[in-house]
Design a protein around this motif. Structure first.
Motif, PDB file in Angstrom:
ATOM      1  N   ASP A   1      18.564  43.325  29.582  1.00 15.62           N
ATOM      2  CA  ASP A   1      19.826  43.661  28.989  1.00 15.62           C
ATOM      3  C   ASP A   1      20.719  44.337  29.920  1.00 15.62           C
ATOM      4  OD1 ASP A   1      19.404  42.533  26.497  1.00 15.62           O
ATOM      5  OD2 ASP A   1      18.273  44.470  25.508  1.00 15.62           O
ATOM      6  N   GLU A   2      20.115  45.325  30.657  1.00 17.73           N
ATOM      7  CA  GLU A   2      20.859  45.785  31.885  1.00 17.73           C
ATOM      8  C   GLU A   2      21.314  44.579  32.993  1.00 17.73           C
ATOM      9  OE1 GLU A   2      18.832  50.181  32.308  1.00 17.73           O
ATOM     10  OE2 GLU A   2      17.701  48.336  33.251  1.00 17.73           O
ATOM     11  N   LYS A   3      20.720  43.690  33.361  1.00 18.62           N
ATOM     12  CA  LYS A   3      21.064  42.629  34.005  1.00 18.62           C
ATOM     13  C   LYS A   3      22.259  41.848  33.455  1.00 18.62           C
ATOM     14  CE  LYS A   3      16.731  41.900  36.254  1.00 18.62           C
ATOM     15  NZ  LYS A   3      15.406  40.973  36.585  1.00 18.62           N
ATOM     16  N   LEU A   4      22.204  41.315  32.260  1.00 12.49           N
ATOM     17  CA  LEU A   4      23.321  40.825  31.371  1.00 12.49           C
ATOM     18  C   LEU A   4      24.502  41.772  31.554  1.00 12.49           C
ATOM     19  CD1 LEU A   4      21.447  38.980  28.620  1.00 12.49           C
ATOM     20  CD2 LEU A   4      21.675  38.229  30.871  1.00 12.49           C
ATOM     21  N   LYS A   5      24.438  43.099  31.140  1.00  8.27           N
ATOM     22  CA  LYS A   5      25.499  43.780  31.139  1.00  8.27           C
ATOM     23  C   LYS A   5      26.169  43.849  32.501  1.00  8.27           C
ATOM     24  CE  LYS A   5      28.497  47.056  29.885  1.00  8.27           C
ATOM     25  NZ  LYS A   5      29.132  47.470  31.310  1.00  8.27           N
ATOM     26  N   LEU A   6      25.517  43.914  33.653  1.00  6.34           N
ATOM     27  CA  LEU A   6      25.969  43.970  35.129  1.00  6.34           C
ATOM     28  C   LEU A   6      26.825  42.633  35.245  1.00  6.34           C
ATOM     29  CD1 LEU A   6      23.129  45.739  36.804  1.00  6.34           C
ATOM     30  CD2 LEU A   6      25.232  46.857  36.484  1.00  6.34           C
ATOM     31  N   MET A   7      26.251  41.722  34.862  1.00  2.11           N
ATOM     32  CA  MET A   7      26.931  40.294  34.929  1.00  2.11           C
ATOM     33  C   MET A   7      28.240  40.031  34.340  1.00  2.11           C
ATOM     34  SD  MET A   7      23.050  38.060  35.027  1.00  2.11           S
ATOM     35  CE  MET A   7      23.648  36.664  35.489  1.00  2.11           C
ATOM     36  N   SER A   8      28.125  40.691  33.236  1.00  2.75           N
ATOM     37  CA  SER A   8      29.290  40.633  32.331  1.00  2.75           C
ATOM     38  C   SER A   8      30.574  41.430  33.016  1.00  2.75           C
ATOM     39  CB  SER A   8      29.167  41.037  30.730  1.00  2.75           C
ATOM     40  OG  SER A   8      28.380  40.566  30.110  1.00  2.75           O
ATOM     41  N   ASP A   9      30.161  42.393  33.675  1.00  2.00           N
ATOM     42  CA  ASP A   9      31.056  43.209  34.365  1.00  2.00           C
ATOM     43  C   ASP A   9      31.692  42.488  35.589  1.00  2.00           C
ATOM     44  OD1 ASP A   9      30.398  45.360  32.831  1.00  2.00           O
ATOM     45  OD2 ASP A   9      29.119  46.402  34.315  1.00  2.00           O
ATOM     46  N   VAL A  10      30.882  41.760  36.180  1.00  8.26           N
ATOM     47  CA  VAL A  10      31.368  40.578  37.191  1.00  8.26           C
ATOM     48  C   VAL A  10      32.308  39.692  36.735  1.00  8.26           C
ATOM     49  CG1 VAL A  10      30.708  39.008  38.890  1.00  8.26           C
ATOM     50  CG2 VAL A  10      29.179  41.140  38.628  1.00  8.26           C
ATOM     51  N   GLN A  11      31.813  39.203  35.537  1.00 12.00           N
ATOM     52  CA  GLN A  11      32.847  38.114  34.847  1.00 12.00           C
ATOM     53  C   GLN A  11      34.259  38.744  34.436  1.00 12.00           C
ATOM     54  OE1 GLN A  11      29.552  37.425  31.454  1.00 12.00           O
ATOM     55  NE2 GLN A  11      30.102  35.133  31.961  1.00 12.00           N
ATOM     56  N   ASP A  12      34.109  40.154  34.243  1.00 17.75           N
ATOM     57  CA  ASP A  12      35.643  40.839  34.013  1.00 17.75           C
ATOM     58  C   ASP A  12      36.487  40.871  35.221  1.00 17.75           C
ATOM     59  OD1 ASP A  12      34.543  41.378  31.489  1.00 17.75           O
ATOM     60  OD2 ASP A  12      34.186  43.243  31.897  1.00 17.75           O
ATOM     61  N   VAL A  13      35.791  40.571  36.308  1.00 13.07           N
ATOM     62  CA  VAL A  13      36.966  40.483  37.667  1.00 13.07           C
ATOM     63  C   VAL A  13      36.617  39.275  38.473  1.00 13.07           C
ATOM     64  CG1 VAL A  13      36.650  43.078  37.698  1.00 13.07           C
ATOM     65  CG2 VAL A  13      34.897  41.564  38.788  1.00 13.07           C
ATOM     66  N   VAL A  14      35.921  38.119  38.033  1.00 10.78           N
ATOM     67  CA  VAL A  14      35.823  37.219  38.851  1.00 10.78           C
ATOM     68  C   VAL A  14      36.097  35.862  37.950  1.00 10.78           C
ATOM     69  CG1 VAL A  14      34.414  35.561  40.016  1.00 10.78           C
ATOM     70  CG2 VAL A  14      34.245  37.931  40.469  1.00 10.78           C
ATOM     71  N   ASP A  15      37.140  35.145  38.141  1.00  6.86           N
ATOM     72  CA  ASP A  15      37.387  34.001  37.207  1.00  6.86           C
ATOM     73  C   ASP A  15      37.169  32.523  38.065  1.00  6.86           C
ATOM     74  OD1 ASP A  15      38.499  32.200  35.248  1.00  6.86           O
ATOM     75  OD2 ASP A  15      40.292  33.330  35.081  1.00  6.86           O
ATOM     76  N   ARG A  16      38.244  31.837  38.250  1.00  7.26           N
ATOM     77  CA  ARG A  16      38.163  30.566  38.964  1.00  7.26           C
ATOM     78  C   ARG A  16      38.078  30.851  40.555  1.00  7.26           C
ATOM     79  NH1 ARG A  16      38.114  25.659  36.679  1.00  7.26           N
ATOM     80  NH2 ARG A  16      38.145  25.643  34.241  1.00  7.26           N
ATOM     81  N   ASP A  17      37.395  29.887  41.066  1.00  7.70           N
ATOM     82  CA  ASP A  17      37.797  30.039  42.708  1.00  7.70           C
ATOM     83  C   ASP A  17      39.028  29.879  43.317  1.00  7.70           C
ATOM     84  OD1 ASP A  17      37.236  27.457  44.665  1.00  7.70           O
ATOM     85  OD2 ASP A  17      37.029  26.918  42.580  1.00  7.70           O
ATOM     86  N   TYR A  18      39.156  29.744  44.455  1.00  8.44           N
ATOM     87  CA  TYR A  18      40.387  29.688  45.196  1.00  8.44           C
ATOM     88  C   TYR A  18      41.251  28.387  44.922  1.00  8.44           C
ATOM     89  CZ  TYR A  18      43.632  29.220  48.982  1.00  8.44           C
ATOM     90  OH  TYR A  18      44.971  29.197  49.581  1.00  8.44           O
ATOM     91  N   THR A  19      40.343  27.340  44.798  1.00  7.71           N
ATOM     92  CA  THR A  19      40.619  25.955  44.558  1.00  7.71           C
ATOM     93  C   THR A  19      41.223  25.784  43.070  1.00  7.71           C
ATOM     94  OG1 THR A  19      38.773  24.676  44.530  1.00  7.71           O
ATOM     95  CG2 THR A  19      39.601  25.332  46.565  1.00  7.71           C
ATOM     96  N   GLY A  20      40.443  26.509  42.209  1.00 13.41           N
ATOM     97  CA  GLY A  20      40.695  26.296  40.861  1.00 13.41           C
ATOM     98  C   GLY A  20      39.530  25.274  40.218  1.00 13.41           C
ATOM     99  N   GLY A  21      38.643  24.823  40.991  1.00 17.51           N
ATOM    100  CA  GLY A  21      37.577  23.909  40.675  1.00 17.51           C
ATOM    101  C   GLY A  21      36.321  24.620  40.103  1.00 17.51           C
ATOM    102  N   ILE A  22      36.191  25.724  40.259  1.00 11.39           N
ATOM    103  CA  ILE A  22      34.829  26.321  39.713  1.00 11.39           C
ATOM    104  C   ILE A  22      35.102  27.291  38.885  1.00 11.39           C
ATOM    105  CG2 ILE A  22      32.550  27.493  40.410  1.00 11.39           C
ATOM    106  CD1 ILE A  22      32.718  26.059  43.294  1.00 11.39           C
ATOM    107  N   PRO A  23      34.599  27.263  37.660  1.00  9.02           N
ATOM    108  CA  PRO A  23      34.904  28.521  36.492  1.00  9.02           C
ATOM    109  C   PRO A  23      33.716  29.499  36.642  1.00  9.02           C
ATOM    110  CG  PRO A  23      33.893  26.461  35.411  1.00  9.02           C
ATOM    111  CD  PRO A  23      34.062  26.140  37.135  1.00  9.02           C
ATOM    112  N   PHE A  24      34.106  30.406  37.305  1.00 10.96           N
ATOM    113  CA  PHE A  24      32.788  31.545  37.495  1.00 10.96           C
ATOM    114  C   PHE A  24      32.680  32.018  36.198  1.00 10.96           C
ATOM    115  CE2 PHE A  24      33.491  30.479  41.907  1.00 10.96           C
ATOM    116  CZ  PHE A  24      32.206  30.928  42.366  1.00 10.96           C
ATOM    117  N   LYS A  25      33.382  32.471  35.383  1.00  7.93           N
ATOM    118  CA  LYS A  25      32.882  32.863  34.161  1.00  7.93           C
ATOM    119  C   LYS A  25      31.666  32.154  33.465  1.00  7.93           C
ATOM    120  CE  LYS A  25      37.205  35.354  33.102  1.00  7.93           C
ATOM    121  NZ  LYS A  25      36.690  36.862  33.589  1.00  7.93           N
TER     122      LYS A  25
END
Length: 328
Positions: free
Chosen positions: A233-257
């Motif tokens: 659960d701690e790992k999943l919460k930390l990964m959600s925190d990253v999802q809050d600040v990282v979206d698609r890559d610079y080229t728009g091709g990779i959806p990081f969420k």
């Protein structure tokens, strides 16, 4: 010294030579490495590449360093770590050999690497072999730049976390090249724990997430990362925190969420909770990018779930249940 975010403005204008060796890194990432070497680094701390492969990323980065007037090539080194061979556990391609295939008499492409990097070899220090053997646990010197393209297993990432991350200081730059790899969730939840102490440069550049350390990283944080001291659960919460600040890559091709969501499934998978892993992964099968590029991931997770079921017949528990039923 150029801010990391400013380098994005120059990405479209970089033209790299055709002499760059074969690389599994995208052209965008090679351009960013060049810009980092050319405009960002000074040599005030160690400059380290973990996972040099066939030399493509090393070449682009070294070219930038060679053209950087602030980087003294006579006293500073680019430290290149890799197995420099193909084979089980190396994650290397035979395309790293100059001929495109491994010769019959060797599985090492170290000589090919040296030949391809000849224009820069005077300021490259090679560390061939297992990183646990080739890195020095007593080296506590500061690191100015760390390119991590080697953490394909939890075992190797522990070495990175123990021997390299503690040497990062405010101003240090780190690149995680495999950030678009769902099977490497330690990159994502460790970044989540580091968020209060780093500044992400901008959107990931294809698979690479770049960030700068802006506050000293506490020892207890570094210890937790090195010892993988988190529950699911701690790992999943930390990964959600990253999802809050990282979206698609610079080229728009990779959806990081979505990529990181699938990485969450691998957190559960590695913990043996295959039901939870598939519960996370199944809804993602409709994601256009993941369904096109990660079919093998879904197959792996679904297979693990089926094998863990009592009627799957492959787990020890399943075999025991069958035996009890037969006796009854």
């Amino acid at each position: 010294m150029a801010p990391l975010s400013k380098l994005y403005l120059q990405l479209d204008d970089v033209e790299l030579p055709d002499a760059i060796p074969y690389s599994q890194v995208s052209a965008w990432e090679l351009r960013f490495l060049y810009l980092l070497g050319r405009h960002r680094l000074t040599g005030e701390g160690k400059v380290i590449e973990l996972g040099s492969g066939g030399g493509g990323s090393t070449y682009a980065f070294a070219l930038g360093l060679k053209e950087n007037p602030d980087f003294d090539k006579t006293t500073n080194k680019l430290h290149a770590y890799d197995f420099f061979r193909v084979g089980k556990g190396t994650f290397a391609s035979e395309k790293f050999f100059s001929a495109g295939v491994a010769p019959e008499d060797t599985n090492s492409f170290l000589d090919d690497f040296k030949d391809k990097l000849k224009p820069f070899i005077d300021f490259i220090e090679l560390h061939p072999g297992d990183i646990w053997q080739t890195s020095d646990p007593e080296d506590h010197s500061p690191i100015e730049f760390l390119h991590v393209d080697i953490a394909k297993t939890a075992r190797v990432f522990r070495c990175v976390a123990e021997r390299f991350l503690p040497r990062l200081e405010p101003g240090s730059v780190l690149l995680h090249q495999d950030f678009a790899s769902p099977r490497l969730p330690w990159l994502h939840y460790s970044t989540g724990l580091l968020l209060p102490y780093i500044e992400i440069a901008g959107p990931p550049i294809r698979s690479t997430l770049a960030f700068e350390v802006v506050k000293p990283i506490p020892q207890d944080v570094l210890r937790a990362i090195a010892e993988d001291d988190f529950d699911i659960d701690e790992k999943l919460k930390l990964m959600s925190d990253v999802q809050d600040v990282v979206d698609r890559d610079y080229t728009g091709g990779i959806p990081f969420k979505a990529v990181i969501e699938l990485a969450k499934a691998y957190v559960a998978h590695y913990e043996g909770d295959h039901r939870r892993a598939w519960k996370i992964a199944k809804p993602l099968t409709s994601d256009e990018y993941l369904s096109r590029t990660r079919q093998d991931h879904f197959a792996q997770l679904e297979k693990a779930l089926n094998q863990a079921k009592p009627n799957g017949g492959s787990s020890r528990l399943a075999r025991l249940i069958k035996k009890v039923k037969r006796r009854a």
